[in-house]
Motif scaffolding. Sequence first.
Motif, PDB file in Angstrom:
ATOM      1  N   TYR A 246     -14.886   3.858   8.391  1.00 52.67           N
ATOM      2  CA  TYR A 246     -14.976   2.563   9.075  1.00 52.67           C
ATOM      3  C   TYR A 246     -15.387   1.489   8.079  1.00 52.67           C
ATOM      4  CZ  TYR A 246     -17.133  -1.129  11.935  1.00 52.67           C
ATOM      5  OH  TYR A 246     -17.498  -2.334  12.482  1.00 52.67           O
ATOM      6  N   GLY A 248     -16.487  -2.643   8.229  1.00 51.06           N
ATOM      7  CA  GLY A 248     -16.731  -3.828   9.037  1.00 51.06           C
ATOM      8  C   GLY A 248     -17.928  -4.592   8.518  1.00 51.06           C
ATOM      9  N   VAL A 276     -10.495   2.743   9.523  1.00 46.11           N
ATOM     10  CA  VAL A 276     -10.653   1.898  10.707  1.00 46.11           C
ATOM     11  C   VAL A 276     -11.265   0.590  10.222  1.00 46.11           C
ATOM     12  CG1 VAL A 276     -11.878   1.534  12.877  1.00 46.11           C
ATOM     13  CG2 VAL A 276     -10.889   3.775  12.371  1.00 46.11           C
ATOM     14  N   SER A 278     -12.607  -3.080  11.033  1.00 48.96           N
ATOM     15  CA  SER A 278     -13.112  -3.951  12.094  1.00 48.96           C
ATOM     16  C   SER A 278     -12.835  -5.404  11.739  1.00 48.96           C
ATOM     17  CB  SER A 278     -14.620  -3.741  12.273  1.00 48.96           C
ATOM     18  OG  SER A 278     -15.138  -4.644  13.228  1.00 48.96           O
ATOM     19  N   CYS A 293      -4.050   3.206   8.734  1.00 50.23           N
ATOM     20  CA  CYS A 293      -5.056   2.170   8.969  1.00 50.23           C
ATOM     21  C   CYS A 293      -4.954   1.660  10.397  1.00 50.23           C
ATOM     22  CB  CYS A 293      -4.882   0.996   7.999  1.00 50.23           C
ATOM     23  SG  CYS A 293      -5.221   1.400   6.280  1.00 50.23           S
ATOM     24  N   HIS A 301     -19.801   0.794  18.986  1.00 47.25           N
ATOM     25  CA  HIS A 301     -20.106   1.326  17.661  1.00 47.25           C
ATOM     26  C   HIS A 301     -20.852   2.647  17.725  1.00 47.25           C
ATOM     27  CE1 HIS A 301     -19.609  -2.628  15.154  1.00 47.25           C
ATOM     28  NE2 HIS A 301     -18.472  -2.119  15.573  1.00 47.25           N
ATOM     29  N   LEU A 304     -18.074   5.110  18.160  1.00 45.31           N
ATOM     30  CA  LEU A 304     -17.149   5.103  17.029  1.00 45.31           C
ATOM     31  C   LEU A 304     -17.785   5.706  15.780  1.00 45.31           C
ATOM     32  CD1 LEU A 304     -14.518   4.358  15.648  1.00 45.31           C
ATOM     33  CD2 LEU A 304     -15.353   1.993  15.451  1.00 45.31           C
ATOM     34  N   PHE A 305     -19.042   5.331  15.490  1.00 43.20           N
ATOM     35  CA  PHE A 305     -19.674   5.793  14.258  1.00 43.20           C
ATOM     36  C   PHE A 305     -19.890   7.307  14.257  1.00 43.20           C
ATOM     37  CE2 PHE A 305     -21.847   1.489  13.056  1.00 43.20           C
ATOM     38  CZ  PHE A 305     -20.591   0.925  12.922  1.00 43.20           C
ATOM     39  N   VAL A 308     -16.568   8.949  12.615  1.00 42.16           N
ATOM     40  CA  VAL A 308     -16.039   8.554  11.313  1.00 42.16           C
ATOM     41  C   VAL A 308     -16.720   9.333  10.195  1.00 42.16           C
ATOM     42  CG1 VAL A 308     -15.446   6.243  12.135  1.00 42.16           C
ATOM     43  CG2 VAL A 308     -17.662   6.626  11.024  1.00 42.16           C
ATOM     44  N   VAL A 311     -19.467   4.826   7.094  1.00 39.89           N
ATOM     45  CA  VAL A 311     -19.448   3.444   7.565  1.00 39.89           C
ATOM     46  C   VAL A 311     -19.708   2.521   6.382  1.00 39.89           C
ATOM     47  CG1 VAL A 311     -20.572   1.747   9.063  1.00 39.89           C
ATOM     48  CG2 VAL A 311     -20.253   4.092   9.880  1.00 39.89           C
ATOM     49  N   HIS A 313     -20.383  -1.256   5.429  1.00 37.66           N
ATOM     50  CA  HIS A 313     -20.809  -2.446   6.177  1.00 37.66           C
ATOM     51  C   HIS A 313     -21.728  -3.318   5.329  1.00 37.66           C
ATOM     52  CE1 HIS A 313     -24.945  -0.897   7.175  1.00 37.66           C
ATOM     53  NE2 HIS A 313     -24.348   0.261   6.956  1.00 37.66           N
TER      54      HIS A 313
END
Length: 406
Positions: A246, A248, A276, A278, A293, A301, A304-305, A308, A311, A313
């Motif tokens: 992920y 984002g 993924v 965001s 993708c 989240h 979702l987290f 994955v 992450v 971020h």
Amino acid sequence: MRVLLSAYDSRGGVEPLVGLAVRLRELGAEVRVCAPPDEEFAKRLAGVGVEMVPTGGFVRDLVTGKTPPAPGGLPRRAAELTAAFYDNVTAAGQGCDALVATGILPAAAGVRAAAETLGVRYVYASYQPVSLPSPHHPPIPRPGRPLPPDVTDHQVLWERDARDAQDVFGEVVNAHRASVGLPPSAALRDHVFTDRPWLAADPTLAPWRQPADLDVVQTGAWVLPDERPLPADLEKFLDAGEAPVYVGFGSIPMPDPGDVARATVEAIRGQGRRVVLSRGWADLALVDDQDDCFVVGEANHQALFRRVAAVVHHGGAGTTTTATWAGAPQVVVPQGGDQPYFASRVTELGIGAAHDGPTPAVASLSAALTTALAPETRARATAVSEAFRTDGAAVASRLLVEPDGV
């Protein structure tokens, strides 16, 4: 029992109030939240049945530059925020037993003034320890006030921070206080924080260290289990292959979002992983039409987290807390504020890596991903997630509702 919660902040600063509001209602309290009028905040609070009082301007427009700079700059904007929060909290707080302020100083100053006018209990809460004065860490630099590089004594830096807060915000806040019949504050920062602020952060991820002058009450993070399903097309993507990475950056308006997206996607593909992406306030977008993708907007989240491999971020308190709770390895690309602190904590805990610098490049992000995707990092992230305290909002709500609350 009636309680009013307030924040002028991005999504990561409003979401904890959702958790606290729900726990307060479970104890029989009536709750309102004063928050920016951004649609996503209103929808989130409405989704749990909590009334929101729109206060201040749209945060997203301000952060992304859609709101032109106010005449008079930062002091003028601070004056507007102080007045807006004072007016709305005073009106919405009629009959309340407690007011809770989070977020930036001018808005919280308006809440503190409202509490004085109404004669009710006031609590200031921070989501990270580095916002609160302590000999164990330096302050976060204030806008236009960088920390002097030749000063390393934290106590000296915090004394300077108090002066900076007074210089930047003192005149406009005290002018407002005078206009509503309140005496001026010669120590605005400490007046807003009080000598017993709360720290709404997980003690494993973001501990408060003693000794310190402040009598900080660490409640744990204010989190609420999110039961919302993931979008069907995202579920389909997740089920179609190995766990993706992920990416984002939340409410951070990343410079050159196209370059950021290209660098992150290339680095993740180089690790043999899907992506993924965001969209966020940086408005990240796909770099090509390959099927490895997926771009997602608003999503749960927490759910979702847990699906994955890692992450990537910016290191905001909200995203770091959610990723840590989910047991997801992390790569933090800090931009400023409290984000370097959370990047350092992720590294110290062994649950991920801090990216070298604020701009992700293929080589630098690849190096950080190598650490995050290692099996030992996943094992450590799982262990830390098992130690994560999920009762922070319940602890805080009891402290507000019970007669002997702190």
